[in-house]
Design an enzyme around this catalytic site. Structure first.
Site, PDB file in Angstrom:
ATOM      1  CE  LYS A 145      -1.992  -1.142   3.924  1.00  0.00           C
ATOM      2  NZ  LYS A 145      -1.279  -2.411   4.226  1.00  0.00           N
ATOM      3  NE  ARG A 169      -4.538  -1.324   9.969  1.00  0.00           N
ATOM      4  CZ  ARG A 169      -3.470  -0.803   9.363  1.00  0.00           C
ATOM      5  NH1 ARG A 169      -3.521   0.388   8.828  1.00  0.00           N
ATOM      6  NH2 ARG A 169      -2.363  -1.498   9.279  1.00  0.00           N
ATOM      7  NE  ARG A 206       7.316  -2.407   6.360  1.00  0.00           N
ATOM      8  CZ  ARG A 206       5.996  -2.322   6.460  1.00  0.00           C
ATOM      9  NH1 ARG A 206       5.278  -1.882   5.434  1.00  0.00           N
ATOM     10  NH2 ARG A 206       5.387  -2.704   7.558  1.00  0.00           N
ATOM     11  NE  ARG A 215       5.946  -0.192  10.424  1.00  0.00           N
ATOM     12  CZ  ARG A 215       4.808  -0.365   9.788  1.00  0.00           C
ATOM     13  NH1 ARG A 215       4.659   0.153   8.583  1.00  0.00           N
ATOM     14  NH2 ARG A 215       3.843  -1.035  10.332  1.00  0.00           N
ATOM     15  NE  ARG A 254       2.074  -4.881  11.419  1.00  0.00           N
ATOM     16  CZ  ARG A 254       3.285  -4.801  10.870  1.00  0.00           C
ATOM     17  NH1 ARG A 254       4.324  -5.359  11.446  1.00  0.00           N
ATOM     18  NH2 ARG A 254       3.441  -4.161   9.739  1.00  0.00           N
TER      19      ARG A 254
HETATM   20  P1  ADP Z   1       1.191  -1.761   7.637  1.00  0.00           P
HETATM   21  O1  ADP Z   1       2.223  -1.051   6.807  1.00  0.00           O
HETATM   22  O2  ADP Z   1       1.745  -2.968   8.282  1.00  0.00           O
HETATM   23  O3  ADP Z   1      -0.091  -2.003   6.929  1.00  0.00           O
HETATM   24  P2  ADP Z   1       0.551   0.680   9.121  1.00  0.00           P
HETATM   25  O4  ADP Z   1       1.793   1.484   9.032  1.00  0.00           O
HETATM   26  O5  ADP Z   1      -0.582   1.058   8.265  1.00  0.00           O
HETATM   27  O6  ADP Z   1       0.909  -0.861   8.927  1.00  0.00           O
HETATM   28  O7  ADP Z   1       0.058   0.646  10.642  1.00  0.00           O
HETATM   29  C1  ADP Z   1       0.924   0.354  11.710  1.00  0.00           C
HETATM   30  C2  ADP Z   1       0.123   0.245  13.008  1.00  0.00           C
HETATM   31  O8  ADP Z   1      -0.540   1.484  13.274  1.00  0.00           O
HETATM   32  C3  ADP Z   1      -0.995  -0.789  12.998  1.00  0.00           C
HETATM   33  O9  ADP Z   1      -0.530  -2.090  13.351  1.00  0.00           O
HETATM   34  C4  ADP Z   1      -1.947  -0.218  14.068  1.00  0.00           C
HETATM   35  O10 ADP Z   1      -1.451  -0.450  15.385  1.00  0.00           O
HETATM   36  C5  ADP Z   1      -1.840   1.285  13.810  1.00  0.00           C
HETATM   37  N1  ADP Z   1      -2.836   1.747  12.815  1.00  0.00           N
HETATM   38  C6  ADP Z   1      -2.572   2.301  11.594  1.00  0.00           C
HETATM   39  N2  ADP Z   1      -3.706   2.640  10.957  1.00  0.00           N
HETATM   40  C7  ADP Z   1      -4.723   2.266  11.778  1.00  0.00           C
HETATM   41  C8  ADP Z   1      -6.138   2.335  11.662  1.00  0.00           C
HETATM   42  N3  ADP Z   1      -6.755   2.848  10.575  1.00  0.00           N
HETATM   43  N4  ADP Z   1      -6.879   1.856  12.702  1.00  0.00           N
HETATM   44  C9  ADP Z   1      -6.292   1.354  13.804  1.00  0.00           C
HETATM   45  N5  ADP Z   1      -4.960   1.244  13.964  1.00  0.00           N
HETATM   46  C10 ADP Z   1      -4.177   1.711  12.968  1.00  0.00           C
HETATM   47  P1  ADP Z   2       2.248  -1.846   3.216  1.00  0.00           P
HETATM   48  O1  ADP Z   2       2.251  -0.340   3.180  1.00  0.00           O
HETATM   49  O2  ADP Z   2       1.039  -2.442   2.578  1.00  0.00           O
HETATM   50  O3  ADP Z   2       2.501  -2.399   4.577  1.00  0.00           O
HETATM   51  P2  ADP Z   2       4.828  -1.594   1.827  1.00  0.00           P
HETATM   52  O4  ADP Z   2       4.553  -0.752   0.652  1.00  0.00           O
HETATM   53  O5  ADP Z   2       5.551  -0.990   2.974  1.00  0.00           O
HETATM   54  O6  ADP Z   2       3.467  -2.338   2.318  1.00  0.00           O
HETATM   55  O7  ADP Z   2       5.655  -2.876   1.308  1.00  0.00           O
HETATM   56  C1  ADP Z   2       6.113  -3.896   2.195  1.00  0.00           C
HETATM   57  C2  ADP Z   2       7.497  -4.392   1.736  1.00  0.00           C
HETATM   58  O8  ADP Z   2       7.353  -5.118   0.504  1.00  0.00           O
HETATM   59  C3  ADP Z   2       8.508  -3.291   1.450  1.00  0.00           C
HETATM   60  O9  ADP Z   2       9.785  -3.760   1.825  1.00  0.00           O
HETATM   61  C4  ADP Z   2       8.411  -3.077  -0.069  1.00  0.00           C
HETATM   62  O10 ADP Z   2       9.641  -2.627  -0.614  1.00  0.00           O
HETATM   63  C5  ADP Z   2       8.071  -4.477  -0.561  1.00  0.00           C
HETATM   64  N1  ADP Z   2       7.175  -4.480  -1.729  1.00  0.00           N
HETATM   65  C6  ADP Z   2       6.128  -3.654  -1.978  1.00  0.00           C
HETATM   66  N2  ADP Z   2       5.495  -3.996  -3.130  1.00  0.00           N
HETATM   67  C7  ADP Z   2       6.159  -5.089  -3.623  1.00  0.00           C
HETATM   68  C8  ADP Z   2       5.990  -5.914  -4.784  1.00  0.00           C
HETATM   69  N3  ADP Z   2       4.990  -5.701  -5.667  1.00  0.00           N
HETATM   70  N4  ADP Z   2       6.850  -6.941  -4.956  1.00  0.00           N
HETATM   71  C9  ADP Z   2       7.844  -7.177  -4.070  1.00  0.00           C
HETATM   72  N5  ADP Z   2       8.067  -6.440  -2.957  1.00  0.00           N
HETATM   73  C10 ADP Z   2       7.230  -5.398  -2.729  1.00  0.00           C
END
Ligand code: ADP
Ligand code: ADP
Ligand code: ZN
Length: 213
Positions: A13, A87, A126, A160, A171
């Site tokens: 994302k 979420r 990551r 992170r 998660r």
């Molecule tokens: P990821 O990249 O793993 O999808 P995020 O960076 O979006 O994770 O979120 C990291 C953490 O922040 C989540 O595990 C949760 O604790 C909190 N968080 C983020 N967005 C939300 C949301 N919309 N509702 C509740 N908790 C959230």
């Molecule tokens: P999210 O925001 O959904 O948690 P991220 O964009 O942070 O996900 O991506 C999670 C990890 O996977 C990062 O290390 C990123 O570089 C890698 N990644 C993202 N998209 C792809 C893809 N299409 N193929 C392989 N690796 C990816």
């Protein structure tokens, strides 16, 4: 045009949102980034959510809805990418109300589909640029050999606290229990588009572009 990027942790994302910002001038609203910012700035909110985030649980709807509401007031008129929000169904309802209040609508919800094994591989590899937030991956998108961020030239990268296998398990469970019902919710509203998130970053970006155009 306002869109939601929906998908489990590690689906891509943030990576795709940053491309849309660069290529289309949209505004990325990541509740995860906002919460992490609150933590480093040491605010009362940051202290309250730190332990919850590290454990991999969701923070309360009230907190994240408040954060989004603030930003919608501030950045009026532009196209938003909601990244990691909503979420829960309560957050989705609240977003619908907020958009209606601003006479804005939701163009599309893009679901990035990636299986659990791949999510674990991605998350444990990551890292992000400390200066600009560019997302890297030890395997699929390594930091250049000169150690400089491709976007800003920064030389500091961080991982992170919640990108470990144990928080990730929590998660993922939170995602399936509380967030995945949104797939049905937006399908019923005729907004849902699913993209194969297992493809490489460029291909996923092309599939998203095809949906938006
Ligand atoms: P990821 O990249 O793993 O999808 P995020 O960076 O979006 O994770 O979120 C990291 C953490 O922040 C989540 O595990 C949760 O604790 C909190 N968080 C983020 N967005 C939300 C949301 N919309 N509702 C509740 N908790 C959230
Ligand atoms: P999210 O925001 O959904 O948690 P991220 O964009 O942070 O996900 O991506 C999670 C990890 O996977 C990062 O290390 C990123 O570089 C890698 N990644 C993202 N998209 C792809 C893809 N299409 N193929 C392989 N690796 C990816
Ligand atoms: Zn950078």
């Amino acid at each position: 045009m306002n869109i939601i990027l929906l998908g489990p942790p590690g689906a891509g994302k943030g990576t795709q949102a940053r491309r849309l910002v660069e290529e289309r001038g949209m505004i990325q609203l990541s509740t995860g980034d906002m919460l992490r910012e609150a933590r480093t700035s040491g605010t009362e909110l940051g202290k309250r959510v730190a332990a919850i985030m590290d454990a991999g649980e969701l923070v309360t709807d009230e907190i994240v809805i408040g954060l989004i509401e603030e930003r919608l007031e501030k950045d009026k008129g532009a196209g938003f990418i909601f990244d990691g929000f909503p979420r829960t169904l309560a957050q989705a309802d609240a977003l619908g109300d907020l958009l209606a209040k601003h006479h804005a609508n939701l163009a599309a919800v893009i679901e990035l589909r990636v299986d659990d094994d791949e999510l674990v591989r991605r998350i444990t590899a990551r890292s992000t640029c400390a200066k600009c937030g560019e997302v890297y991956n030890d395997i699929t998108r390594p930091i250049p050999e000169d150690g400089k961020c491709v976007v800003c030239g920064g030389t500091e990268f961080k991982r992170r606290a919640d990108d470990n296998e144990e928080s990730l398990r929590t998660r993922l469970m939170e995602y399936y229990k509380k967030t995945s019902p949104l797939i049905g919710y937006y399908y019923a509203k005729g907004k849902l588009h699913s993209v194969n998130g297992l493809n490489d970053i460029d291909r996923v970006a092309a599939d998203i572009a095809a949906i938006l155009d």
